[in-house]
Design a protein around this motif. Structure first.
Motif, short mmCIF file in Angstrom:
data_model
loop_
_atom_site.label_atom_id
_atom_site.label_comp_id
_atom_site.label_asym_id
_atom_site.label_seq_id
_atom_site.Cartn_x
_atom_site.Cartn_y
_atom_site.Cartn_z
N THR A 170 -13.00 0.80 0.63
CA THR A 170 -11.84 0.71 -0.71
C THR A 170 -12.48 0.74 -2.03
OG1 THR A 170 -10.84 -0.77 1.13
CG2 THR A 170 -10.18 -0.74 -1.23
N ALA A 171 -13.67 0.20 -2.31
CA ALA A 171 -14.31 0.17 -3.84
C ALA A 171 -14.31 1.84 -4.19
CB ALA A 171 -15.52 -0.55 -3.51
N GLU A 172 -14.51 2.51 -3.24
CA GLU A 172 -14.89 4.16 -3.65
C GLU A 172 -13.73 4.45 -4.50
OE1 GLU A 172 -17.60 5.88 -2.69
OE2 GLU A 172 -18.48 4.41 -1.14
N PHE A 173 -12.34 3.89 -4.15
CA PHE A 173 -11.25 4.48 -4.96
C PHE A 173 -11.06 3.49 -6.20
CE2 PHE A 173 -10.85 5.49 -0.43
CZ PHE A 173 -10.22 6.85 -0.62
N ALA A 174 -11.92 2.62 -6.50
CA ALA A 174 -11.49 1.59 -7.59
C ALA A 174 -11.66 2.20 -9.06
CB ALA A 174 -11.95 0.36 -7.28
N ASP A 175 -10.99 1.76 -9.67
CA ASP A 175 -11.18 1.84 -11.33
C ASP A 175 -12.31 0.92 -11.81
OD1 ASP A 175 -9.04 4.06 -11.95
OD2 ASP A 175 -7.95 2.57 -10.66
N VAL A 176 -11.89 -0.35 -11.33
CA VAL A 176 -13.03 -1.50 -11.62
C VAL A 176 -13.46 -2.14 -10.30
CG1 VAL A 176 -13.41 -3.67 -12.99
CG2 VAL A 176 -11.76 -1.99 -13.70
N VAL A 177 -14.96 -2.44 -10.26
CA VAL A 177 -15.47 -3.02 -9.01
C VAL A 177 -16.14 -4.44 -9.73
CG1 VAL A 177 -16.90 -3.03 -7.28
CG2 VAL A 177 -15.92 -0.79 -7.84
N LEU A 178 -15.71 -5.47 -9.18
CA LEU A 178 -16.37 -6.89 -9.65
C LEU A 178 -17.14 -7.28 -8.44
CD1 LEU A 178 -13.16 -8.44 -11.35
CD2 LEU A 178 -14.97 -6.99 -12.44
N PRO A 179 -18.31 -7.57 -8.60
CA PRO A 179 -19.47 -8.12 -7.67
C PRO A 179 -18.85 -9.52 -7.36
CG PRO A 179 -20.34 -8.35 -10.06
CD PRO A 179 -19.09 -7.52 -10.14
N GLU A 207 -6.34 -0.75 7.44
CA GLU A 207 -4.75 -0.73 7.70
C GLU A 207 -4.90 0.32 8.28
OE1 GLU A 207 -2.70 -0.60 4.09
OE2 GLU A 207 -3.22 -2.78 3.27
N PRO A 208 -3.54 0.59 9.00
CA PRO A 208 -3.17 1.67 9.87
C PRO A 208 -2.81 3.00 9.16
CG PRO A 208 -1.24 0.37 9.56
CD PRO A 208 -2.39 -0.11 9.09
N ASN A 209 -3.13 4.09 10.03
CA ASN A 209 -2.97 5.60 9.39
C ASN A 209 -3.38 5.75 8.15
OD1 ASN A 209 -1.80 7.98 9.04
ND2 ASN A 209 0.29 7.45 8.83
N GLN A 210 -4.64 5.74 8.02
CA GLN A 210 -5.76 5.79 6.93
C GLN A 210 -5.43 7.05 6.17
OE1 GLN A 210 -8.04 4.10 5.38
NE2 GLN A 210 -7.21 2.44 6.53
N GLY A 211 -4.76 8.17 6.73
CA GLY A 211 -4.68 9.37 5.95
C GLY A 211 -3.64 8.91 5.03
N ARG A 212 -2.50 8.45 5.30
CA ARG A 212 -1.57 7.97 4.17
C ARG A 212 -2.11 6.70 3.17
NH1 ARG A 212 4.29 5.63 5.70
NH2 ARG A 212 4.98 5.23 3.56
N VAL A 213 -3.17 5.92 3.79
CA VAL A 213 -3.58 4.81 2.94
C VAL A 213 -4.33 5.28 1.99
CG1 VAL A 213 -5.07 2.64 2.97
CG2 VAL A 213 -3.35 2.87 4.73
N ARG A 214 -5.25 6.11 1.92
CA ARG A 214 -6.09 6.66 1.29
C ARG A 214 -5.57 7.57 0.10
NH1 ARG A 214 -11.81 7.14 3.76
NH2 ARG A 214 -11.76 4.93 4.77
N GLU A 215 -4.40 8.20 0.57
CA GLU A 215 -3.64 8.95 -0.30
C GLU A 215 -2.81 7.83 -1.51
OE1 GLU A 215 -0.61 11.45 1.35
OE2 GLU A 215 -2.09 12.67 2.22
N THR A 272 0.88 -1.13 0.09
CA THR A 272 0.10 -0.10 -0.09
C THR A 272 0.79 1.20 -0.05
OG1 THR A 272 -1.51 -1.31 1.32
CG2 THR A 272 -2.10 1.15 1.20
N HIS A 273 1.90 1.43 0.81
CA HIS A 273 2.85 2.46 0.78
C HIS A 273 3.53 2.76 -0.43
CE1 HIS A 273 2.98 2.30 5.62
NE2 HIS A 273 1.77 2.77 5.17
N TYR A 322 -5.11 -5.65 -7.19
CA TYR A 322 -6.29 -6.37 -7.10
C TYR A 322 -6.56 -6.64 -5.66
CZ TYR A 322 -9.76 -9.63 -9.00
OH TYR A 322 -11.01 -10.32 -9.27
N VAL A 323 -7.55 -6.19 -5.17
CA VAL A 323 -8.03 -6.17 -3.94
C VAL A 323 -9.39 -7.36 -3.78
CG1 VAL A 323 -8.98 -5.26 -1.82
CG2 VAL A 323 -7.14 -3.91 -3.01
N PHE A 324 -9.14 -8.44 -3.19
CA PHE A 324 -9.97 -9.39 -3.42
C PHE A 324 -10.54 -9.85 -1.89
CE2 PHE A 324 -10.73 -14.36 -3.15
CZ PHE A 324 -11.90 -14.31 -3.79
N GLY A 325 -11.75 -9.27 -1.55
CA GLY A 325 -12.26 -9.58 -0.29
C GLY A 325 -11.49 -8.97 1.24
N GLU A 326 -11.17 -7.77 0.75
CA GLU A 326 -10.63 -7.00 2.07
C GLU A 326 -11.15 -5.52 1.80
OE1 GLU A 326 -6.43 -6.64 2.83
OE2 GLU A 326 -6.16 -8.93 2.90
N ASN A 327 -10.81 -4.81 2.83
CA ASN A 327 -11.22 -3.50 2.86
C ASN A 327 -10.24 -2.61 3.50
OD1 ASN A 327 -12.89 -1.41 2.63
ND2 ASN A 327 -14.41 -2.07 4.29
#
Ligand SMILES: Nc1nc2c(c(=O)[nH]1)N[C@H]1C(S)=C(S)[C@@H](COP(=O)(O)OP(=O)(O)OC[C@H]3O[C@@H](n4cnc5c(=O)[nH]c(N)nc54)[C@H](O)[C@@H]3O)O[C@H]1N2
Ligand SMILES: Nc1nc2c(c(=O)[nH]1)N[C@H]1C(S)=C(S)[C@@H](COP(=O)(O)OP(=O)(O)OC[C@H]3O[C@@H](n4cnc5c(=O)[nH]c(N)nc54)[C@H](O)[C@@H]3O)O[C@H]1N2
Ligand code: SF4
Ligand SMILES: [Mo]
Length: 688
Positions: A433-442, A407-415, A386-387, A397-402
């Motif tokens: 996490t999906a809010e940041f995605a380019d593709v979201v698969l159901p 993750e710690p220090n969300q300011g940094r994670v979200r950037e 992530t860093h 590719y983020v499969f079944g995680e949020n």
């Protein structure tokens, strides 16, 4: 078994496994819009906890993702599967061509099956990278590292069935009454009623503490002085298991010399506990025939989490509590398949079955099954990946995680998430996490999939579909195999989960000899003995899993937490409650569970509250250099003075805005259990 219709979907009961914690209770559709337990290998009477009972609430939830989404400018819009998959293939191929395979990151899922995790890690390796990890990294990676290093296996040394034979349960940094409720109720409580003693080491009194004979309310981050002092008393009072030490350990002289210099009273004071209580616990540990230790996040989630667990292993070796029924060092694992996600190789340093990626023979063994050789250089771990986003990692590719909650220090994670060229999120819901995605698969949820999961005491069990995927969603395994086929030259066309499992048993030696039929509605346990047709319940009996007859002692010194606590700062430690689960993606959507516990609270000791003019129920601001949240205060003596506690189950308040990104040097686990914060009454609440 009854069938019923739900919004056009057909549901029918079939034995599956609870999607929540690592206990692995059997659950299924009850025919009337709810989940019910069946008599599974662990919950042998069909008993389940409130989360298991609410597990159906999310299956047919209106927020479920039913079609793929792709980013158009700032918005995510629905798209046909072909277009969504094209975007993933195009994005991942472009990044790999421009930056090489190590610019790709795969976040696998401890909430998903062995087969799904196996396919995802194989895909990463087929693309040429070992950058695959799962949230075991945030969880017991430090425990696994220490236990693997010293004993040769990073899993529970014992089985739930034999643990009841213990004379003493030593529970440190874990709260099984709330986090592993069926283990607590069905395996620990009966033993307690029959006379087993319970010691609970935790800065906070919880439902587990209520059942304890002795509570050591340790200062967060100071378990090493506490464990060293216990060991020093064991030596001082002649309670060492001399025969075991002589026969099964090495390095005792240096360790004994180190302990001789421990000032027990000073160490107890440093750890914030009463020296007399500490001595009593040491006597219990040393005098009992059988002590079973249980360890959890309070130990593992520090930037020296590996060292914490090393200190606990010392105590177990010193008292001869390894390799027998009712003893051992037992990490209570997190999600329903966090054990399995590691077993099948969704980790950056090991292949299926914990074979090191740097071991030539192991790579050759796997190549014999796969038809290609995996890369030999270990990949990076979850928070490191992530860093590195936008720097050396460009597609994920983020499969079944949020991770945008967990993750710690969300300011940094979200950037970091913003900086990815291509972020794919494969989940049942439009998560933070999906809010940041380019593709979201159901994705599918538990009730819609078949496959295997491995629980906390190494039992591999089968899940069976109770429903079809909603809308246009496809099974997770189908989506992963389709993508893997399109992204690589390797053949990923499996004939369902059983054929993936069959390949897994050939790739992972610890699963060798297991079969779908053999598991049936029961379980098979690793390490599996093909000749005997069964698994090993108690590890390290005559030899350690390392292959050696002996395990080494290790001198462990206290390490200071990363945040220094100055002025009027308090220590924030974070954790869980029984009603919610991790990022809350599932439990915050359950009406039943939200009625039980709708909002988060900050537990504050009455003295700390008085000093700050905080009344029970007042809104408070909790802040540090990394971030700020607002939450209601619960003033309670259950939490030790100087410490505050909140959960990380909510996107608001987002506890992980406050946690830091110091990582354990060995396991790379973050320090979720110790952050310096300032707490004050919120101005908004003043004006109300
Ligand atoms: N209800 C529920 N059950 C769950 C989960 C859930 O979210 N909700 N999550 C699952 C997952 S993924 C996991 S990993 C497990 C985790 O299960 P646990 O390990 O039980 O989880 P936590 O509540 O995070 O932490 C345990 C305890 O550590 C204490 N603690 C905090 N700091 C310290 C310290 O420095 N030293 C010591 N000795 N103790 C400390 C906390 O007060 C807390 O009571 O639970 C699983 N089960
Ligand atoms: N502050 C603080 N932070 C922590 C911790 C802590 O104690 N304190 N604990 C850490 C620990 S131990 C852990 S394990 C992590 C957990 O971190 P995460 O794994 O990020 O948390 P979960 O909520 O379990 O995320 C699971 C996601 O998978 C989705 N999902 C569930 N089932 C399926 C499925 O079958 N298919 C698909 N495709 N998706 C599915 C859910 O909707 C959800 O979005 O959090 C860590 N973060
Ligand atoms: S104890 Fe764990 S596995 Fe069992 S029902 Fe509760 S959450 Fe599910
Ligand atoms: Mo976890």
């Amino acid at each position: 078994m009854s069938d019923s219709e739900g919004g056009g979907r057909k549901f029918s009961a079939a034995e599956s496994i609870c999607p929540f914690c690592g206990v692995g209770c059997g659950i299924q559709y009850n025919g009337a819009g709810k989940a019910a337990g069946w008599k599974g290998p662990v919950n042998t009477k069909g008993e389940i906890c409130p989360k298991g009972a609410a597990a159906w609430d999310v299956v047919d939830h209106p927020d479920r993702l039913t079609v793929p989404l792709v980013r158009e400018g700032r918005a995510l819009v629905t798209a046909p599967w072909e277009e969504a998959l094209d975007r993933v293939v195009e994005g991942f191929t472009r990044v790999r061509d421009e930056h090489g395979p190590d610019a790709l990151a795969f976040f696998s899922s401890s909430n998903c099956t062995n087969e799904e995790n196996y396919v995802l890690q194989k895909l990463a390796r087929a693309l040429g990278t070992n950058n695959v990890d799962n949230c075991a990294r945030l969880c017991h990676s430090s425990t696994v590292a220490a236990m693997q290093d010293r004993l040769g296996a990073g899993a529970m040394t014992n089985s739930l069935d034999d643990l009841g034979e213990a004379d003493v349960f030593f529970v440190i940094g874990a709260n099984p009454a709330d986090q592993h409720p069926i283990i607590f109720r069905s395996y620990l409580l009966p033993a307690l009623k029959a006379g087993t003693k319970l010691v609970h080491v935790d800065p906070r009194a919880s439902a587990t503490t209520k059942a304890a004979d002795i509570h050591l309310p340790v200062r967060p981050g100071y378990d090493i002085p506490l464990l060293n002092a216990l060991a020093a008393v064991v030596v001082e009072e002649g309670l060492v298991d001399e025969a075991f030490v002589a026969d099964r350990t090495e390095g005792f002289d240096a360790y004994r010399e180190f302990l001789a210099a421990v000032d027990v009273d000073a160490a107890a004071e440093q750890a914030g506990v009463d020296p007399a209580d500490l001595r009593e616990v040491a006597r219990l540990y040393g005098e009992a025939d059988r002590v079973a230790a249980f360890t959890g996040m309070g130990m593992s989630q520090h930037h020296y989490g590996t060292e914490n667990v090393h200190a606990l292993i010392n105590l177990a070796l010193l008292t001869g509590n390894v390799g027998r029924r009712g003893t051992g060092v037992n990490p209570l694992r997190g999600q329903n398949n966090v054990q399995g996600a590691g077993d099948v190789g969704a980790l950056p340093n090991v292949l299926p079955g914990y074979q090191s990626v740097t071991d030539d023979e192991a790579r050759a063994h796997v190549a014999g099954v796969w038809g290609f050789e995996p890369p030999a250089i270990p990949g990076r771990t979850e928070v490191e990946l992530t860093h590195a986003a936008g720097d050396t990692v460009h597609a994920a590719y983020v499969f079944g995680e949020n991770p945008a909650v967990t993750e710690p220090n969300q300011g940094r994670v979200r950037e970091s998430l913003e900086r990815l060229d291509c972020l794919v999120v494969h989940d049942g819901f439009l998560t933070e996490t999906a809010e940041f995605a380019d593709v979201v698969l159901p994705g599918c949820l538990w009730a819609e999939k078949s496959g295997t999961v491995t629980n906390t005491d190494r039992q591999v069990m089968r899940m069976r579909a109770n429903a079809d995927p909603p809308g246009e969603a496809r099974t997770d395994l189908d989506v992963l195999c389709t993508l893997a086929d399109r992204l690589t030259d390797v053949d990923f066309s499996y004939d369902g989960p059983e054929s993936v499992f069959d390949e897994l048993t050939r790739a992972a030696p610890i699963y060798d000899g297991m079969s779908y039929d053999g598991i049936g509605t029961g379980s098979q346990r690793w390490p599996f003995q093909r000749e005997e047709g069964k698994g090993t319940a108690v590890l390290h009996r005559d030899r350690f899993e390392s292959g050696s007859k002996t395990a080494p002692f290790r001198v462990v010194e206290h390490v200071d937490p990363a945040d220094s606590v100055e002025g009027d700062a308090l220590v924030l430690t974070t954790g869980r409650v029984i009603q919610h689960f991790n990022s809350g993606a599932l439990t915050r959507r359950s009406g039943t569970l939200m009625r039980m516990r709708g909002e988060d609270v900050l537990q504050v000791h009455p003295d700390d509250a008085d000093e700050r003019g905080i009344e029970d129920g007042a809104r408070v601001v909790v802040e540090n250099d990394r971030g700020r949240v607002e939450v209601a205060a619960e003033v309670t003596p259950a939490i030790r003075r100087g410490t505050v506690f909140m959960t990380f189950h909510y996107a608001d308040p987002l506890a992980n805005r406050l946690t830091g990104d110091a990582l354990d040097p060995v396991a790379k686990i973050p320090e979720f259990k110790h952050s310096a914060v300032h707490v004050r009454v919120s101005a908004a609440s003043d004006s109300v």
